[in-house]
Scaffold this active site. Structure first.
Site, PDB file in Angstrom:
ATOM      1  CG  HIS A   1      -1.907  -1.120   1.234  1.00 18.69           C
ATOM      2  ND1 HIS A   1      -3.080  -1.104   0.506  1.00 18.69           N
ATOM      3  CD2 HIS A   1      -1.877  -2.320   1.867  1.00 18.69           C
ATOM      4  CE1 HIS A   1      -3.732  -2.235   0.707  1.00 18.69           C
ATOM      5  NE2 HIS A   1      -3.023  -2.991   1.517  1.00 18.69           N
TER       6      HIS A   1
ATOM      7  CB  ALA B   1      -6.659  -1.629   7.880  1.00 20.81           C
TER       8      ALA B   1
ATOM      9  CG  HIS C   1      -9.518  -8.444   4.262  1.00 22.20           C
ATOM     10  ND1 HIS C   1      -9.339  -7.770   5.456  1.00 22.20           N
ATOM     11  CD2 HIS C   1      -8.416  -8.177   3.529  1.00 22.20           C
ATOM     12  CE1 HIS C   1      -8.196  -7.110   5.427  1.00 22.20           C
ATOM     13  NE2 HIS C   1      -7.609  -7.353   4.276  1.00 22.20           N
TER      14      HIS C   1
ATOM     15  CG  HIS D   1      -3.143 -10.275   4.405  1.00 23.61           C
ATOM     16  ND1 HIS D   1      -4.382 -10.771   4.792  1.00 23.61           N
ATOM     17  CD2 HIS D   1      -3.345  -8.969   4.121  1.00 23.61           C
ATOM     18  CE1 HIS D   1      -5.273  -9.815   4.728  1.00 23.61           C
ATOM     19  NE2 HIS D   1      -4.667  -8.709   4.325  1.00 23.61           N
TER      20      HIS D   1
ATOM     21  CG  ASP E   1      -0.582  -5.713   4.057  1.00 18.43           C
ATOM     22  OD1 ASP E   1      -1.054  -4.883   3.259  1.00 18.43           O
ATOM     23  OD2 ASP E   1      -1.228  -6.169   5.021  1.00 18.43           O
TER      24      ASP E   1
ATOM     25  N   GLY F   1      -1.504  -2.870   8.057  1.00 19.54           N
ATOM     26  CA  GLY F   1      -0.362  -3.120   7.184  1.00 19.54           C
ATOM     27  C   GLY F   1       0.926  -3.206   7.985  1.00 19.54           C
TER      28      GLY F   1
END
Length: 381
Positions: free
Chosen positions: A63, A142, A194, A215, A272, A308
């Protein structure tokens, strides 16, 4: 006029082992190894000083870094980000777009496409990884909950029309997810993540075409003794597993477990990273989130929710070697060949016909130089 380059005096990583050989490059493509018959006239010679010459690292999930947040970046900031990544051995990367408003997501995708045109130096921006908005609120991490949505083919097509989207994360259990995965996976790789999905829903997503896990271990339902959930499904199946290799997001023992299950051919090391990577502790942003970074760990301000990391790919490589107790040769595919295969790139290997994207590592695995298409994009002082 074509440009001919030879990399000499290097230990070259090729086909899983190091060889003492030369590497010849023409117009950015690897053309040959040691060739005594070749004349060195009109050829640029690069002396590698006996260091390791390995494929350039490919980060498919970041990111930002160097004070640049992907969701707010300008073209000039992407230029700074690409230069920063090159200093960490990255020759190519995807910009991960955090779940955001439709308006800002479209703006970010447009900026990525426009920057790709001028991306002459630094690491190559390959396009975007959409981390959302088709994710589970139960495992949002997040991700701003107000922007999460059920699977929406029309919205995806709107984002895809930019030409920037090369990878996407979707939660298998949300409404319409399986059908959308089946459609999207025909054109770009889909990861599951997620997610609080159960085992059956995750396997349905994999059968529909999902090929990776975002992840792994983070922001996904853990294994229970009577229900394996999404984590059990992605560990058992043949999908690629992203792993944040900082030793903080995932305990090294779990990283070793993953390695025992998948070996080095189905794991993809990622950072990440957020804009705080390469920066001091302090206050930062991740999309619309306010983030506090202390002692090298990032959390949404005022919470215990991770936001992250501040990890860089060169550190991730050294971590994987140390945490897993493996050789450099065993670690490298997770940073090079595997992400290239996932994205179907002509990169990630030092073989004839591949892009001449290299990293020169010293014996301590510190980055000395990074090359893209045979041209130096970073050199340590």
């Amino acid at each position: 006029m074509s440009k001919n380059i030879v990399f000499k005096n290097a230990m070259v990583y090729t086909d899983g082992a190091f060889r003492d050989t030369d590497v010849f490059v023409k117009d950015g493509i690897i053309t040959a190894f040691r060739a005594p018959c070749c004349s060195f006239e009109s050829i640029v010679q690069i002396d590698c000083g006996g260091n390791f010459l390995v494929p350039g690292f490919i980060d498919i999930h970041t990111h930002g870094g160097a004070g640049v947040d992907v969701n707010r970046a300008t073209q000039e900031e992407f230029e700074r980000l690409s230069a920063f990544f090159a200093s960490k051995g990255v020759s190519a990367y995807l910009a991960s777009v955090l779940t955001d408003s439709e308006e800002n997501t479209l703006r970010t995708l447009d900026t990525i496409v426009r920057y790709q045109i001028s991306n002459a130096g630094g690491a190559k921006l390959l396009g975007a990884h959409l981390e959302g908005p088709f994710l589970s609120a139960a495992k949002k991490g997040a991700m701003p909950q107000q922007f999460l949505k059920p699977a929406d083919e029309a919205l995806f097509e709107k984002y895809a029309a930019s030409g920037a989207v090369k990878y996407i994360t979707i939660a298998p259990e949300i409404s319409g997810a399986i059908g959308l995965i089946e459609k999207i996976s025909k054109s770009i790789p889909v990861a599951v993540g997620h997610s609080a999905a159960d085992y059956a829903d995750t396997l349905a997503a994999i059968r529909a075409g999902a090929v990776a896990s975002t992840h792994t271990f983070n922001a996904m339902q853990a294994i229970d003794r009577t229900e394996p959930h999404i984590l059990g499904a992605v560990l058992e199946s043949d999908v690629y597993n992203e792993i944040i290799a900082d030793g903080k997001h995932v305990h090294p023992a779990n990283m070793r477990l993953l390695y025992r299950l998948k070996g080095n051919r189905k794991i993809i090391a990622i950072t990440d990273s957020i804009e705080a990577a390469g920066m001091p502790d302090g206050e930062y942003k991740l999309g619309i989130n306010e983030v506090s970074v202390a002692n090298g760990e990032a959390f949404i301000k005022g919470t215990h929710s991770r936001a992250g990391s501040v990890l860089c790919m060169d550190t991730a490589l050294r971590n994987m070697v140390q945490f897993l107790g493996i050789s450099l040769e065993q670690a490298l595919p997770m940073f090079t060949e595997n992400p290239a295969k996932l994205l179907k790139l002509n990169k990630g290997c030092i073989r004839c016909g591949y892009d001449a994207d290299f990293v020169l590592l010293d014996k301590a695995l510190q980055v000395r130089m990074t090359f893209r298409g045979g041209e130096a994009i970073y050199q340590a002082h």
